[in-house]
Scaffold this active site. Structure first.
Site, PDB file in Angstrom:
ATOM      1  N   GLU A 151       0.831  -1.202   0.000  1.00  0.00           N
ATOM      2  CA  GLU A 151       0.000   0.000   0.000  1.00  0.00           C
ATOM      3  C   GLU A 151       0.866   1.252   0.000  1.00  0.00           C
ATOM      4  O   GLU A 151       1.865   1.274   0.707  1.00  0.00           O
ATOM      5  CB  GLU A 151      -0.921   0.034   1.235  1.00  0.00           C
ATOM      6  CG  GLU A 151      -2.007   1.110   1.081  1.00  0.00           C
ATOM      7  CD  GLU A 151      -2.914   1.250   2.310  1.00  0.00           C
ATOM      8  OE1 GLU A 151      -2.574   0.761   3.397  1.00  0.00           O
ATOM      9  OE2 GLU A 151      -3.960   1.881   2.163  1.00  0.00           O
ATOM     10  N   ALA A 291       1.892  -0.043  10.986  1.00  0.00           N
ATOM     11  CA  ALA A 291       1.418  -1.396  10.710  1.00  0.00           C
ATOM     12  C   ALA A 291       0.641  -1.387   9.405  1.00  0.00           C
ATOM     13  O   ALA A 291       0.255  -0.330   8.916  1.00  0.00           O
ATOM     14  CB  ALA A 291       0.520  -1.880  11.838  1.00  0.00           C
ATOM     15  N   MET A 292       0.442  -2.579   8.846  1.00  0.00           N
ATOM     16  CA  MET A 292      -0.253  -2.681   7.558  1.00  0.00           C
ATOM     17  C   MET A 292      -1.204  -3.866   7.562  1.00  0.00           C
ATOM     18  O   MET A 292      -0.813  -4.986   7.909  1.00  0.00           O
ATOM     19  CB  MET A 292       0.789  -2.818   6.433  1.00  0.00           C
ATOM     20  CG  MET A 292       0.199  -3.044   5.054  1.00  0.00           C
ATOM     21  SD  MET A 292      -0.784  -1.611   4.524  1.00  0.00           S
ATOM     22  CE  MET A 292      -2.016  -2.431   3.512  1.00  0.00           C
ATOM     23  N   ASN A 294      -2.509  -6.040   5.596  1.00  0.00           N
ATOM     24  CA  ASN A 294      -2.553  -7.126   4.597  1.00  0.00           C
ATOM     25  C   ASN A 294      -3.504  -8.220   5.075  1.00  0.00           C
ATOM     26  O   ASN A 294      -3.426  -8.666   6.220  1.00  0.00           O
ATOM     27  CB  ASN A 294      -1.170  -7.740   4.413  1.00  0.00           C
ATOM     28  CG  ASN A 294      -0.099  -6.704   4.260  1.00  0.00           C
ATOM     29  OD1 ASN A 294      -0.163  -5.876   3.374  1.00  0.00           O
ATOM     30  ND2 ASN A 294       0.884  -6.726   5.155  1.00  0.00           N
ATOM     31  N   GLU A 327      -5.828  -2.371  12.727  1.00  0.00           N
ATOM     32  CA  GLU A 327      -5.537  -3.221  11.560  1.00  0.00           C
ATOM     33  C   GLU A 327      -6.580  -4.328  11.411  1.00  0.00           C
ATOM     34  O   GLU A 327      -6.936  -4.707  10.290  1.00  0.00           O
ATOM     35  CB  GLU A 327      -4.130  -3.824  11.643  1.00  0.00           C
ATOM     36  CG  GLU A 327      -2.984  -2.818  11.792  1.00  0.00           C
ATOM     37  CD  GLU A 327      -3.038  -1.651  10.818  1.00  0.00           C
ATOM     38  OE1 GLU A 327      -3.603  -1.809   9.728  1.00  0.00           O
ATOM     39  OE2 GLU A 327      -2.523  -0.571  11.162  1.00  0.00           O
ATOM     40  N   HIS A 330      -9.696  -3.169   9.691  1.00  0.00           N
ATOM     41  CA  HIS A 330      -9.527  -3.128   8.229  1.00  0.00           C
ATOM     42  C   HIS A 330      -9.837  -4.479   7.581  1.00  0.00           C
ATOM     43  O   HIS A 330     -10.123  -4.531   6.387  1.00  0.00           O
ATOM     44  CB  HIS A 330      -8.072  -2.804   7.870  1.00  0.00           C
ATOM     45  CG  HIS A 330      -7.726  -1.348   7.902  1.00  0.00           C
ATOM     46  ND1 HIS A 330      -8.490  -0.364   7.323  1.00  0.00           N
ATOM     47  CD2 HIS A 330      -6.651  -0.705   8.431  1.00  0.00           C
ATOM     48  CE1 HIS A 330      -7.897   0.818   7.491  1.00  0.00           C
ATOM     49  NE2 HIS A 330      -6.779   0.636   8.168  1.00  0.00           N
ATOM     50  N   GLU A 349      -9.296   4.576   6.431  1.00  0.00           N
ATOM     51  CA  GLU A 349      -8.514   4.999   7.590  1.00  0.00           C
ATOM     52  C   GLU A 349      -9.356   5.721   8.643  1.00  0.00           C
ATOM     53  O   GLU A 349      -9.130   5.550   9.837  1.00  0.00           O
ATOM     54  CB  GLU A 349      -7.327   5.852   7.140  1.00  0.00           C
ATOM     55  CG  GLU A 349      -6.355   5.122   6.199  1.00  0.00           C
ATOM     56  CD  GLU A 349      -5.803   3.819   6.792  1.00  0.00           C
ATOM     57  OE1 GLU A 349      -5.964   3.587   8.000  1.00  0.00           O
ATOM     58  OE2 GLU A 349      -5.217   3.025   6.022  1.00  0.00           O
TER      59      GLU A 349
HETATM   60  N1  BES Z   1      -3.044   1.200   5.980  1.00  0.00           N
HETATM   61  C1  BES Z   1      -2.216   1.760   6.975  1.00  0.00           C
HETATM   62  C2  BES Z   1      -0.750   1.576   6.709  1.00  0.00           C
HETATM   63  C3  BES Z   1      -0.159   2.533   5.710  1.00  0.00           C
HETATM   64  C4  BES Z   1       0.144   3.820   6.063  1.00  0.00           C
HETATM   65  C5  BES Z   1       0.127   2.119   4.432  1.00  0.00           C
HETATM   66  C6  BES Z   1       0.688   4.683   5.157  1.00  0.00           C
HETATM   67  C7  BES Z   1       0.674   2.981   3.514  1.00  0.00           C
HETATM   68  C8  BES Z   1       0.967   4.269   3.864  1.00  0.00           C
HETATM   69  C9  BES Z   1      -2.524   1.130   8.344  1.00  0.00           C
HETATM   70  O1  BES Z   1      -3.794   0.622   8.472  1.00  0.00           O
HETATM   71  C10 BES Z   1      -2.413   2.232   9.340  1.00  0.00           C
HETATM   72  O2  BES Z   1      -3.228   3.100   9.310  1.00  0.00           O
HETATM   73  N2  BES Z   1      -1.404   2.197  10.199  1.00  0.00           N
HETATM   74  C11 BES Z   1      -1.163   3.224  11.176  1.00  0.00           C
HETATM   75  C12 BES Z   1      -1.449   2.759  12.563  1.00  0.00           C
HETATM   76  C13 BES Z   1      -2.811   3.111  13.051  1.00  0.00           C
HETATM   77  C14 BES Z   1      -3.012   2.640  14.467  1.00  0.00           C
HETATM   78  C15 BES Z   1      -3.149   4.571  12.968  1.00  0.00           C
HETATM   79  C16 BES Z   1       0.278   3.606  11.096  1.00  0.00           C
HETATM   80  O3  BES Z   1       0.990   3.024  10.312  1.00  0.00           O
HETATM   81  O4  BES Z   1       0.683   4.516  11.814  1.00  0.00           O
HETATM   82 ZN    ZN Z   2      -5.304   1.999   8.720  1.00  0.00          ZN
END
Ligand code: BES
Ligand code: ZN
Length: 885
Positions: A151, A291-292, A294, A327, A330, A349
């Site tokens: 992503e 985190a991601m 997937n 996560e 999602h 998000e």
């Molecule tokens: N989908 C995102 C990860 C992501 C962020 C992918 C930026 C590509 C670019 C994931 O679900 C996410 O939002 N992660 C957050 C943590 C969350 C608790 C707010 C992060 O990475 O900070």
């Molecule tokens: Zn997210």
């Protein structure tokens, strides 16, 4: 260019640019990918083959798909079961990141075709696509694993694909690796066999995974590495945590248990089974985001997954819970139902952010996370959104390089604020019923924002689109000014666009929001009163007490008269306001002051009146507002700065002394954080008692008494001893970083280094951030502390200019990390000449990939310049009148 022109042009390029978006042509649609990858953990190359089954939508003589940094070795096109071209023309377009395959025979619309590629790629160091991540074994040996981050648009770096969220397909993945390697992908293993590997020169295993459900490319993942595992069977399907051998896998216990419980909870809440046969969560040593999600193979930064409850602070534990629950949300919202395109990113998000709060509140009611929402997400949202360079929640993104930049406080925080506002308006139960209908209706499909509103309307019988759409389609938010008419017992309210720079132009102030006034009076909260136009008058039972925006579920600031604000301060003391009300009211007053709506003296008096405030969250906002003021004044006269510091000291010290800085098992989750907050604020404001305590604890700690420094206090103590100590303390914190075993302890130490002010130590911090001791994912940590002092701000920026080449090599602009580092390096400035210097530096450079960060940073500087100009004399006068000057 007129649109007909554009259409005509499309025919010759690899792309379809309808709607202004750079997307793939629609002549074919992928149905199924058969993908095999063989990474080499010695040469860091990988080989792959992909066979993509396609639905042919229009008569087709060419197929375009996305690739980046891949070498295509072989291409074949088949139709009706026979190869129609084994050496088609293959060309590449760098700008659109597409490979185009052209052949002579026309494949007719309505038939099926297969595109085959054999390709090679490099396991890169950029934490994007298929990349390598490293760790040191106990004996000091450097080892590697291969992992992915797709992503938003990096699946195309891993393998040739139709890399758009709406082009869902099924995937069958095979990974080839040495027998001692753990191979993971989204699905469970379907079979394993030995194959002759040309690459390795010996036999290896080929691990195949079951076919996935229909899914988007950005959710695909594969991992090859030597991994340890922890597993639970507390959920319908196995839930596992993996980590590299250098980590203590027992630290996965908290997350694996929480994940199992959360999956069960979400199945009920969404009335939809988790569709995959397993859930794996992996701690990756090099990871760009937090985190991601997937599908079935969630990847994390180590610090956001592994938790050592013995050495972690309460806030770290809360963060891990938030990330895991985010996560996992999602897995339904995002993975089963996916936004149609990236301009709908907020659906993903914003919802997952809201859902993590919602579920955290159910799991840990004693944490009272919704109270903290007001000082966390609501403030991040309003803060960024108060800049002209903000953007609407639904923002048009046309090109891949624009997408990374919208993973910001608007998509996450403002997005979740809209969800929170709507869910409060409909009632949480009705809201969740709407979510269930939305998921049922759009399972395995793609949606736009309108589909969400429609499902919520369906469930509630209310026209949700009418009240919600305006918040996602427009930039900014209003400030609601309240005046009073005592004779008639009415209040008069008026909405205008709010900008921190206090320079709203009439054409920027045309949107009128339906503002839920949430009128709190002695008889409770009236949720029905809504301001529908520019202004209006409303009856209040008794003007002696009222407050607008009860619990701050509305996305706006409220501006009261100075007299009313003073009165509200008294009401707060008298216990008439909730925690959310108190924190939100202080936040509004702070933001409005910085933008010139009221005088800073008024804010200082308000804050002074909160000296006996009993709640953690409210103190969080009080101290944040004092910090904002001190930061804006950071380049001003030392005398005034010292006086402001003394004011902070007076305000926070007695509460800190009262709470103390020792911890017992009886301390609740909030109390622990409360003590830590007050301690670090008192020490930071120069309070002698807490500073002495900080040094005492630190001395014992570095002498070997690990219990002398409680995890909750570590950050505060490091900051205190580095701000006031010297090389000895600095070396000790570096040693802590280099020898601690948990990621949390290491990060706390690294983050503190920038606090040291001596020029020599600042130099060391800057050099250290680019040294081999610090991973690219963490470069920003030592740098972040430099923003706490003017010497640091100046040195950081000077260093960035000098080291621009090196820095952009380590953090490519297409990655989010560079943008946030630039924000850090520039947003601390407050004066015009500094602003010009920044603009001058970037004039000659491409700002692609971080132009939003830069604009937001310069806007924020302008806002501070204005604040100082307006209120410098007012601040001095208040400090004099209160005996601080
Ligand atoms: N989908 C995102 C990860 C992501 C962020 C992918 C930026 C590509 C670019 C994931 O679900 C996410 O939002 N992660 C957050 C943590 C969350 C608790 C707010 C992060 O990475 O900070
Ligand atoms: Zn997210």
């Amino acid at each position: 260019m007129c649109w007909q022109h554009r259409e005509a042009e499309t025919a010759d390029t690899n792309m379809d640019i309808t709607k202004g978006r750079q997307v793939l042509p629609k002549n074919v649609k992928p149905l199924h990918y058969d993908l095999t990858l063989e990474p080499n953990l010695e040469t860091f190359k990988y080989e792959g083959t992909v066979s993509i089954e396609l639905d042919v939508i229009e008569d087709t003589k060419s197929i375009s798909l996305n690739t980046v940094d891949l070498e295509i070795l072989e291409t074949k096109v088949s139709a009706g079961g026979t190869v129609i071209s084994s050496s088609p023309k293959v060309s590449y377009d760098m700008d659109s990141q597409t490979t185009k395959v052209e052949f002579d025979e026309v494949i007719p619309a309505g038939s099926k075709a297969t595109l085959f590629h054999k390709f090679t790629g490099v396991l890169n160091d950029n934490m994007a696509g298929f990349y390598r991540s490293s760790y040191k074994t106990e004996s000091g040996e450097l080892k590697y694993m291969a992992t992915t981050q797709m992503e938003p648009t990096d699946a195309r770096r891993a393998f040739p694909c139709f890399d758009e969220p709406a082009l869902k397909a099924e995937f069958t993945v095979t990974l080839i690796a040495d027998d001692n390697m753990t191979c993971l992908s989204n699905m469970d293993v379907s079979g394993e066999k030995q194959v002759n590997s040309k690459m390795a020169g010996h036999k290896r295993k080929a691990v195949s995974f079951n076919k996935t459900p229909l899914m988007s490319t950005y959710l695909l993942a594969f991992i090859v590495g030597e991994l340890k595992v922890l597993e639970t069977h507390n959920f319908r399907v196995p839930v596992r945590v993996f980590a590299t051998p250098d980590k203590n896998i027992d630290h996965g216990k908290f997350s694996v248990d929480l994940a199992a419980r959360t999956l069960a909870f979400y199945e009920k809440e969404f009335d939809c089974e988790y569709p995959l046969p397993k859930m794996d969560m992996v701690a990756i040593p090099d990871f760009s985001a937090g985190a991601m999600e997937n599908w079935g193979l969630v990847t994390y930064r180590v610090v956001d997954l592994l938790l050592d409850e013995k050495t972690a602070s309460a806030s770290t534990k809360e963060r891990v819970a938030e990330v895991v629950q985010h996560e996992l949300a999602h897995q339904w919202f995002g993975n089963i139902v996916t936004m149609d395109f990236w301009d709908g990113l907020w659906l993903n998000e914003g919802f997952a952010t809201w859902m993590s709060w919602y579920s955290c509140n159910k799991f840990y009611p004693e944490w009272k996370v919704w109270e903290g929402y007001v000082t966390d997400n609501l403030q991040s949202a309003l803060n960024l959104d108060s800049l002209r360079s903000s953007h609407p929640i639904e923002v048009p993104v046309k090109r891949a390089d624009e997408i990374n930049q919208i993973f910001d406080a608007i998509s996450y925080s403002k997005g979740s604020c809209v969800i929170r506002m709507v869910s409060k308006h409909l009632g949480e139960d009705v809201f969740m019923e709407g979510i269930r209908r939305y998921i049922k209706k759009h399972k395995y499909g793609n949606t736009t924002t309108g589909d969400l509103w429609a499902a919520l309307s369906d469930a509630s019988g209310k026209d949700v689109e009418r009240i919600a759409d305006i918040w996602t389609k427009n930039i900014g938010h209003p400030v609601v000014s309240v005046t009073e008419d005592e004779k008639n017992n009415t209040i008069h309210v008026k909405q205008n666009r709010f900008l921190r720079t206090a320079d709203v132009k009439p054409e920027e102030d045309e949107v009128l929001y339906p503002v839920f006034l949430g009128l709190r009076t002695k008889s409770g909260v009236d949720e029905e009163v809504t301001l529908n136009g520019r202004e209006g008058s409303f009856k209040v039972p008794d003007l002696d007490f009222f407050k607008v925006n009860a619990d701050h579920s509305g996305i706006y600031r409220t501006s009261y008269t100075p007299a009313r604000l003073e009165k509200l301060g008294e009401n707060a003391k008298a216990g008439l306001l909730t925690v959310e009300d108190r924190a939100g009211m202080i936040a509004d007053a702070g933001a409005l002051t910085a933008a010139g709506y009221n005088k800073t003296s008024g804010l200082l008096s308000l804050l002074k009146g909160f000296d006996a405030e009993p709640e953690f969250v409210v103190w969080g906002e009080i101290t944040a507002r004092i910090s904002a003021l001190r930061s804006a004044w950071i380049f001003e006269d030392d005398k005034v700065k010292t006086a402001l510091k003394a004011f902070q000291r007076d305000l926070v010290s007695s509460t800190s002394h009262k709470l103390g800085w020792t911890f017992s098992d009886n301390d609740g989750h909030i109390e622990q954080q409360f003590k830590a907050l007050m301690f670090s604020n008192a020490a930071n404001a120069g309070d002698e008692k807490t500073q002495a305590a900080a040094f005492e604890m630190f001395e014992k700690f570095i002498a070997g008494d690990r219990s002398a420094l409680h995890p909750n206090l570590r950050g505060g103590v490091y900051a205190a001893v580095l701000s006031n100590g010297g090389e000895k303390e600095y070396n000790a914190v570096v040693k802590e970083y280099e020898t601690s075993t948990t990621a949390d302890e290491r990060n706390t130490a690294l983050r503190a280094l920038g606090r040291a002010r001596q020029p020599e130590l600042i130099k060391r911090t800057l050099a250290y951030s680019l040294s081999k001791e610090v991973k690219e994912q963490d470069i920003y940590l030592p740098l972040s502390g430099l923003r706490a002092h003017r010497e640091g701000i100046e040195a950081f920026w000077a260093w960035m200019k000098l080291n621009w080449e090196t820095l952009t090599k380590k953090l490519p602009p297409s990655l989010g990390l560079l943008g946030s580092t630039i924000t850090m390096a520039t947003s601390g400035f407050t004066h015009n000449d500094q602003l010009h210097d920044i603009e001058e530096f970037f004039k000659s450079k491409s700002t692609k990939g971080f132009d939003r960060n830069l604009q937001q940073s310069t806007d924020a500087i302008r806002a501070k310049t204005g604040w100082i100009e307006r209120d410098a004399a007012d601040v001095e006068a208040w400090l004099k009148a209160n005996k601080y000057l």
